[in-house]
Design a protein around this motif. Structure first.
Motif, short mmCIF file in Angstrom:
data_model
loop_
_atom_site.label_atom_id
_atom_site.label_comp_id
_atom_site.label_asym_id
_atom_site.label_seq_id
_atom_site.Cartn_x
_atom_site.Cartn_y
_atom_site.Cartn_z
N LYS A 273 -8.09 4.46 8.08
CA LYS A 273 -8.43 3.06 8.33
C LYS A 273 -9.66 2.65 7.53
CE LYS A 273 -6.50 2.82 13.02
NZ LYS A 273 -6.80 2.62 14.46
N LYS A 274 -10.67 3.51 7.55
CA LYS A 274 -11.91 3.19 6.84
C LYS A 274 -11.68 3.16 5.33
CE LYS A 274 -15.49 4.81 8.82
NZ LYS A 274 -16.54 5.74 9.31
N LEU A 275 -10.89 4.10 4.82
CA LEU A 275 -10.57 4.11 3.39
C LEU A 275 -9.82 2.84 3.00
CD1 LEU A 275 -9.51 7.84 2.95
CD2 LEU A 275 -11.46 6.73 1.85
N ALA A 276 -8.89 2.40 3.85
CA ALA A 276 -8.15 1.17 3.58
C ALA A 276 -9.08 -0.03 3.53
CB ALA A 276 -7.07 0.97 4.64
N LYS A 277 -10.01 -0.07 4.46
CA LYS A 277 -10.94 -1.19 4.49
C LYS A 277 -11.87 -1.18 3.28
CE LYS A 277 -14.75 -3.14 7.20
NZ LYS A 277 -15.62 -2.95 8.40
N ASP A 278 -12.43 -0.01 2.98
CA ASP A 278 -13.41 0.08 1.90
C ASP A 278 -12.80 -0.16 0.53
OD1 ASP A 278 -15.31 0.64 3.80
OD2 ASP A 278 -15.32 2.80 3.47
N SER A 279 -11.48 0.09 0.39
CA SER A 279 -10.83 -0.15 -0.89
C SER A 279 -10.01 -1.43 -0.91
CB SER A 279 -9.91 1.03 -1.24
OG SER A 279 -8.90 1.19 -0.27
N LEU A 280 -10.08 -2.22 0.18
CA LEU A 280 -9.32 -3.46 0.31
C LEU A 280 -7.83 -3.24 0.02
CD1 LEU A 280 -11.74 -6.08 -1.32
CD2 LEU A 280 -11.42 -5.56 1.11
N SER A 281 -7.27 -2.23 0.67
CA SER A 281 -5.86 -1.91 0.45
C SER A 281 -4.95 -3.05 0.90
CB SER A 281 -5.49 -0.65 1.23
OG SER A 281 -6.22 0.46 0.78
N ASN A 282 -3.84 -3.18 0.21
CA ASN A 282 -2.81 -4.13 0.61
C ASN A 282 -2.10 -3.55 1.83
OD1 ASN A 282 -0.71 -5.89 0.91
ND2 ASN A 282 0.16 -5.57 -1.13
N LEU A 283 -2.20 -4.19 2.97
CA LEU A 283 -1.63 -3.67 4.20
C LEU A 283 -0.18 -4.07 4.42
CD1 LEU A 283 -4.64 -4.24 6.65
CD2 LEU A 283 -4.15 -2.27 5.16
N THR A 284 0.32 -5.01 3.62
CA THR A 284 1.71 -5.47 3.79
C THR A 284 2.46 -5.46 2.46
OG1 THR A 284 1.05 -7.79 3.50
CG2 THR A 284 1.07 -6.92 5.75
N PRO A 285 2.51 -4.34 1.76
CA PRO A 285 3.23 -4.31 0.48
C PRO A 285 4.73 -4.50 0.68
CG PRO A 285 2.69 -2.08 1.17
CD PRO A 285 1.99 -3.01 2.13
N HIS A 286 5.38 -5.07 -0.32
CA HIS A 286 6.82 -5.27 -0.24
C HIS A 286 7.52 -3.92 -0.41
CE1 HIS A 286 10.89 -6.62 -1.26
NE2 HIS A 286 10.56 -7.77 -0.69
N PRO A 287 8.57 -3.65 0.37
CA PRO A 287 9.28 -2.35 0.26
C PRO A 287 9.75 -2.02 -1.15
CG PRO A 287 9.99 -3.52 2.22
CD PRO A 287 9.11 -4.47 1.47
N PHE A 288 10.19 -3.03 -1.91
CA PHE A 288 10.66 -2.76 -3.27
C PHE A 288 9.52 -2.32 -4.16
CE2 PHE A 288 12.30 -4.33 -7.50
CZ PHE A 288 13.24 -3.30 -7.64
N TYR A 289 8.35 -2.92 -3.99
CA TYR A 289 7.18 -2.52 -4.77
C TYR A 289 6.76 -1.10 -4.39
CZ TYR A 289 2.80 -3.01 -7.32
OH TYR A 289 1.77 -2.84 -8.22
#
Length: 417
Positions: free
Chosen positions: A370-386
């Motif tokens: 969770k912290k890594l996702a926040k600190d790197s501003l990860s895309n939390l809802t990527p499209h399945p095809f991508y």
């Protein structure tokens, strides 16, 4: 032949463009519940804007590169280059080295504006960039020097094989496989330190915890180092490198600074999980097999006159066969990458479960993710095809859900996922 080659270039480009556009459209204003305790509204909105800005930059770079390739190709650039290098009067192997070297440097220079924008505009805008102009220039000069020192001899060997030896694809396959294995040993000891400073992790709670983990996992490691990743970015990372007694654990200083010891131990347990579950060997075997398939297919079109003519080159040659094959191979590479990425995503789930098992809890790993996702501003809802086309790791929400479904006894090393 020309139509086939154009399809080999345009179809993968169109697929990637469609995936990127779908990925942007998949961004939704509602924060996934799994990250509600880590992301606030502002951070989540910022992560989505980062995804949009990155997508725009990727599309511009991709379309620009495509336009330059088609313009150079259809404008007779390959034929012009072939004539120029042959005019030097060199033997076939040096001619090939010069021609491919010119194309490589040209491609690098054309990509330089995009690298500058990505580093000093895009990454800076979202608070990630720590790279100075001096470090940026030094990195590229070192990379160019390494390419010359290591890449040119290997390229020369491949050119020589195909010029002089029957069944050259087998010799090339074997040689490149051996060289790749050698570099996997050489890189962490001699190449990585050219770009980053590796400082031994000092004695203390973290080192003791890592040593305990290593013993518990029966995973002896040679060195534990802290990498000065903060010189370039605020993003965090950790990796293992090398093999045998020379395995090196490397922790970015940004990772050490932002995570407590239990989370760091879980991240390292995840990496150990890749070794224990034989994922590293899987990757090496698949890489060797793909290299063999690539060289075999290359042998089928080596010095093909029709292929050369489609690029405007009158005289077939080994060096141009390598260049034209790199275009023809694009759809094959895309398909093979899907297999590798799918396996990689499955392996990430296994490594997450292993980390939770050996630490006796899913909580540290979930907190770290969770912290890594926040600190790197990860895309939390990527499209399945991508995800299908590009992701080597499962989307963050899927990883958290998988971890949340595990059950353990509570004793490290005795969990039962």
């Amino acid at each position: 032949m020309l139509t086939l080659l154009l399809c080999a270039v345009l179809v993968p480009a169109a697929v990637n463009l469609a995936a990127t556009l779908l990925n942007v459209r998949a961004l939704v204003p509602r924060l996934p519940q799994e990250l509600a305790d880590t992301f606030d509204a502002a951070t989540y909105a910022n992560s989505q804007e980062y995804a949009r800005a990155s997508a725009r930059a990727d599309v511009v770079e991709s379309l620009t590169g495509l336009a330059i390739l088609l313009g150079f190709w259809l404008g007779g650039g390959f034929g012009w280059l072939d004539g120029r290098v042959r005019g030097l009067g060199l033997a076939e192997v040096p001619t090939g080295l010069v021609a491919i070297g010119v194309l490589y440097v040209g491609q690098m220079l054309l990509g330089l504006p995009f690298a500058i924008y990505d580093t000093f505009v895009l990454e800076k805008r979202f608070g990630f960039n720590q790279t100075t102009v001096g470090t940026f220039v030094a990195d590229r000069l070192k990379g160019l020097a390494l390419t010359a020192v290591l890449g040119l001899p290997v390229l020369g060997l491949l050119l020589w094989f195909f010029e002089n030896i029957p069944h050259a694809w087998l010799w090339s396959w074997g040689a490149l496989s051996v060289i790749s294995l050698g570099l996997s040993w050489l890189a962490p000891r001699f190449l990585f330190p050219l770009f980053n400073k590796f400082t031994p992790l000092p004695e203390g709670e973290l080192r003791t915890a890592i040593n305990d983990l290593s013993v518990r996992c029966e995973f002896p490691c040679g060195e534990i180092s802290v990498v000065d990743g903060s010189r370039r970015s605020t993003k965090a990372n950790a990796f293992f490198a090398g093999w045998g007694r020379h395995k090196r654990i490397a922790l970015y200083d940004t990772l050490v600074a932002n995570h407590p010891v239990p989370e760091l131990v879980s991240v390292l347990a995840h990496e150990i999980g890749h070794f224990k579950k034989k994922h590293i060997i899987q990757g090496m075997v698949l890489g060797v097999l793909e290299t063999g398939a690539m060289f075999f297919l290359l042998s089928l079109v080596m010095k093909n006159a029709e292929l050369s003519e489609a690029f405007g080159v009158g005289r077939p040659s080994v060096w141009f066969s390598l260049v034209s094959f790199s275009v023809l191979y694009r759809p094959v590479s895309l398909v093979l990458s899907l297999l590798g990425l799918g396996l990689s995503r499955r392996n990430e789930f296994e490594a997450d479960a292993y980390a939770a098992e050996v630490t006796g809890s899913v909580r540290p790993m979930m907190a770290a993710l969770k912290k890594l996702a926040k600190d790197s501003l990860s895309n939390l809802t990527p499209h399945p095809f991508y995800v299908f086309l590009h992701y080597s790791h499962p989307p963050m929400v899927e990883r958290l859900r998988a971890l949340g479904g595990l059950e353990f006894t509570g004793k490290p090393g005795q969990g039962a996922p």
